[in-house]
Design a protein around this motif. Structure first.
Motif, mmCIF file in Angstrom:
data_model
loop_
_atom_site.group_PDB
_atom_site.id
_atom_site.type_symbol
_atom_site.label_atom_id
_atom_site.label_comp_id
_atom_site.label_asym_id
_atom_site.label_seq_id
_atom_site.Cartn_x
_atom_site.Cartn_y
_atom_site.Cartn_z
ATOM 1 N N PRO A 1 -9.821 -25.743 40.859
ATOM 2 C CA PRO A 1 -10.234 -25.171 39.569
ATOM 3 C C PRO A 1 -9.131 -25.196 38.514
ATOM 4 N N GLN A 2 -7.863 -25.033 38.909
ATOM 5 C CA GLN A 2 -6.800 -25.062 37.893
ATOM 6 C C GLN A 2 -6.737 -26.442 37.232
ATOM 7 N N ALA A 3 -6.816 -27.503 38.040
ATOM 8 C CA ALA A 3 -6.792 -28.855 37.458
ATOM 9 C C ALA A 3 -8.027 -29.052 36.584
ATOM 10 N N TYR A 4 -9.160 -28.564 37.056
ATOM 11 C CA TYR A 4 -10.409 -28.733 36.298
ATOM 12 C C TYR A 4 -10.314 -28.077 34.914
ATOM 13 N N PHE A 5 -9.895 -26.793 34.874
ATOM 14 C CA PHE A 5 -9.877 -26.094 33.577
ATOM 15 C C PHE A 5 -8.827 -26.700 32.641
ATOM 16 N N ASN A 6 -7.733 -27.220 33.189
ATOM 17 C CA ASN A 6 -6.734 -27.886 32.348
ATOM 18 C C ASN A 6 -7.269 -29.198 31.793
ATOM 19 N N LYS A 7 -7.964 -29.948 32.626
ATOM 20 C CA LYS A 7 -8.561 -31.211 32.164
ATOM 21 C C LYS A 7 -9.548 -30.922 31.028
ATOM 22 N N GLN A 8 -10.367 -29.876 31.237
ATOM 23 C CA GLN A 8 -11.348 -29.501 30.211
ATOM 24 C C GLN A 8 -10.668 -29.194 28.888
ATOM 25 N N ALA A 9 -9.443 -28.628 28.970
ATOM 26 C CA ALA A 9 -8.725 -28.222 27.754
ATOM 27 C C ALA A 9 -7.940 -29.383 27.147
ATOM 28 N N GLY A 10 -8.068 -30.584 27.698
ATOM 29 C CA GLY A 10 -7.409 -31.760 27.111
ATOM 30 C C GLY A 10 -5.952 -31.930 27.508
ATOM 31 N N ILE A 11 -5.531 -31.266 28.559
ATOM 32 C CA ILE A 11 -4.133 -31.383 29.019
ATOM 33 C C ILE A 11 -3.958 -32.705 29.779
ATOM 34 N N ARG A 12 -2.741 -33.320 29.639
ATOM 35 C CA ARG A 12 -2.508 -34.631 30.272
ATOM 36 C C ARG A 12 -1.753 -34.503 31.598
ATOM 37 N N ARG A 13 -0.859 -33.477 31.674
ATOM 38 C CA ARG A 13 0.019 -33.390 32.851
ATOM 39 C C ARG A 13 0.162 -31.930 33.256
ATOM 40 N N LEU A 14 0.319 -31.678 34.571
ATOM 41 C CA LEU A 14 0.625 -30.325 35.058
ATOM 42 C C LEU A 14 1.997 -30.334 35.718
ATOM 43 N N ALA A 15 2.759 -29.258 35.480
ATOM 44 C CA ALA A 15 4.054 -29.090 36.148
ATOM 45 C C ALA A 15 3.940 -27.871 37.042
ATOM 46 N N THR A 16 4.534 -27.960 38.217
ATOM 47 C CA THR A 16 4.461 -26.824 39.133
ATOM 48 C C THR A 16 5.677 -26.797 40.047
ATOM 49 N N GLU A 17 5.747 -25.745 40.869
ATOM 50 C CA GLU A 17 6.787 -25.637 41.882
ATOM 51 C C GLU A 17 6.121 -25.688 43.250
#
Ligand code: PLP
Length: 450
Positions: free
Chosen positions: A117-133
């Motif tokens: 779901p985190q990747a899904y909601f970010n994709k929906q918001a037009g984000i290109r990349r995710l950074a995490t630890e």
């Protein structure tokens, strides 16, 4: 009597359970680390999409799981509930032991329940990349998987000691297309300042979080994703407990005690929160969070406002903490090496609604072997903490000659953790003392919030 209690795909929950409206009181505010004032949704927008910010503060008890997320959950959910009859026999206990097995996910743990779901909601918001630890590599590989399914780029800051202990977790993340960086790194200000003080720093989740937050904050097309602790992560994980409730109905049982290991708290929350909600309906159920003796956040920490990361960039929350600059010893349960605890789990613990217990790693590996040799599954070192507590509860039932029903969360498999098992089998595994002096020093640096 069934060994595996399985649900049909269409029984995957359609909604997540949000415990916020059922808490014993209001949650403490989350504080902006720069202004020391309560955070506003706008403060969080450089890091998270609005849909997740809304979930973070939502007071709705049930939140719909989007169709696209539910569709991906079907790749491995519903996860099986096992009745551990062979383990029961080996222990000679009158207790019934059930375990909910999350190791069937593609990444091998419960973490994809929130990564998707985190990747899904970010994709929906037009984000290109995710950074995490990532600590153990379980969260990093889960987010790498989720990003590859939704066509996002993924950068993972992996705690340096885990890179050495778990090289194949790194390979797995790269296989799913992620860029993996050993933390502390030279790529961020947070990493560089740690390396300037200690070039040999083994890293910690707190440092890796600082690096990922800094990366996201400095790049408008990049957001940050956290694998535990936050309310929305606990929310996503409740699919575990909701399924387990249905499976236990099929088995005709109800647990006296629900046990899960606790790092940042989302695994425990995922299994236990739906059962805690049953208490309002008059059910008697104990919920037990299990943590490592070397990083005893609930059992030896204080309930106070603290930073979520070492460089003081992440928001300040009221939680059980060992201090944001506490550096836990390099135990093999890398996913349990976090100084803080989910504010939701912390509030419930402070209110006396849940219990906590800490174990040393040799005792956990001993229980892991008992499980592996009787039930077959090799547990992740993190999950072995829950196995230990379940075994102890079953042995107590035997001593007291009382039947009881135990449900524990087997949050992941340990098939990429053979270095840890080798160390245990060769007698080389160290039991770290509770690092009292380090914790005391670290607790002296808590922020002062009025
Ligand atoms: C297999 C496994 N179980 C449990 C945990 C702890 O999870 P949480 O932070 O949700 O408490 C982790 C964390 O990485 C993990 O990898």
């Amino acid at each position: 009597m069934q060994t595996k209690i399985l649900l049909d795909e269409n029984q995957i929950p359609k909604q997540w359970y949000n415990i916020i409206p059922d808490l014993p009181g209001p949650m403490a505010p989350v504080i902006n680390p720069r202004t020391l004032k309560p955070v506003t949704p706008e403060d969080l927008q450089p890091l998270f999409p609005m849909a997740l910010i809304e979930q973070e503060v939502s007071t709705r008890r049930w939140i719909d799981i989007p169709e696209a997320v539910w569709d991906i959950y079907r790749l491995w959910r519903p996860s099986p509930l096992f009745r551990a009859r062979r383990l029961e026999q080996a222990l000679g206990t009158p207790a019934k032991i059930y375990y909910k097995y999350e190791g069937v996910s593609p990444a091998g743990s419960h973490k994809p329940n929130s990564a998707i779901p985190q990747a899904y909601f970010n994709k929906q918001a037009g984000i290109r990349r995710l950074a995490t630890e990532t600590g153990a590599g379980q969260w990093g590989s889960s987010l790498a998987l989720a990003c590859s399914l939704f066509g996002l780029e993924c950068t993972v800051y992996m705690v340096k000691v885990s890179c050495t202990q778990k090289p194949y977790r790194k390979s797995m993340m790269e296989l799913w297309g992620a860029n993996v960086i050993a933390s502390p790194s030279e790529l961020t200000q947070a990493g560089r300042s740690i390396l300037a003080m200690d070039p040999d720093s083994p890293g910690s989740l707190g440092i890796a979080i600082s690096e990922a937050v800094e990366d996201a904050a400095n790049h408008p097309d990049t957001n940050y994703a956290l694998g535990s602790v936050l309310n929305h992560v606990c929310l996503h994980q409740t699919v575990i407990g909701l399924e387990a409730q249905e499976q236990l109905k099929i088995a005709g049982d109800y647990p006296d005690v629900v046990i899960a290991c606790c790092g940042g708290g989302s695994n425990f929350a995922g299994l236990a929160f739906p059962f805690l909600s049953d208490r309002a309906a008059g059910k008697q159920v104990r919920c037990l969070a299990v943590e490592p003796a070397s990083c005893p956040t609930l059992t030896k920490g204080v309930y106070a406002f603290d930073y979520g990361d070492t460089a003081k960039m992440a928001p300040i929350s009221k939680m059980y903490t060992l201090g944001h600059d506490f550096m836990p010893p390099g135990i093999h349960a890398g996913g349990l090496r976090y100084h803080g605890e989910s504010p939701l789990v912390s509030q419930l613990y402070d209110a006396g609604l849940i219990e906590a217990r800490a174990y040393r790693q040799n005792a956990c590996f001993e229980a892991a072997l008992l499980l592996a040799r009787n039930e077959g599954i090799v547990p992740a070192p993190e999950s072995s903490h829950a196995v230990r507590a379940a075994v102890d509860e079953a042995l107590l039932a035997k001593e007291e000659g009382r039947a009881r029903t135990i449900l524990f969360g087997l949050s992941g498999h340990g098939q990429l953790d053979m270095a840890a098992y080798d160390a245990y089998l060769s007698g080389a595994l160290e039991d770290y003392e509770y690092p009292e002096e380090n914790i005391r020093r670290s607790l002296a640096n808590l922020p002062r919030i009025e």
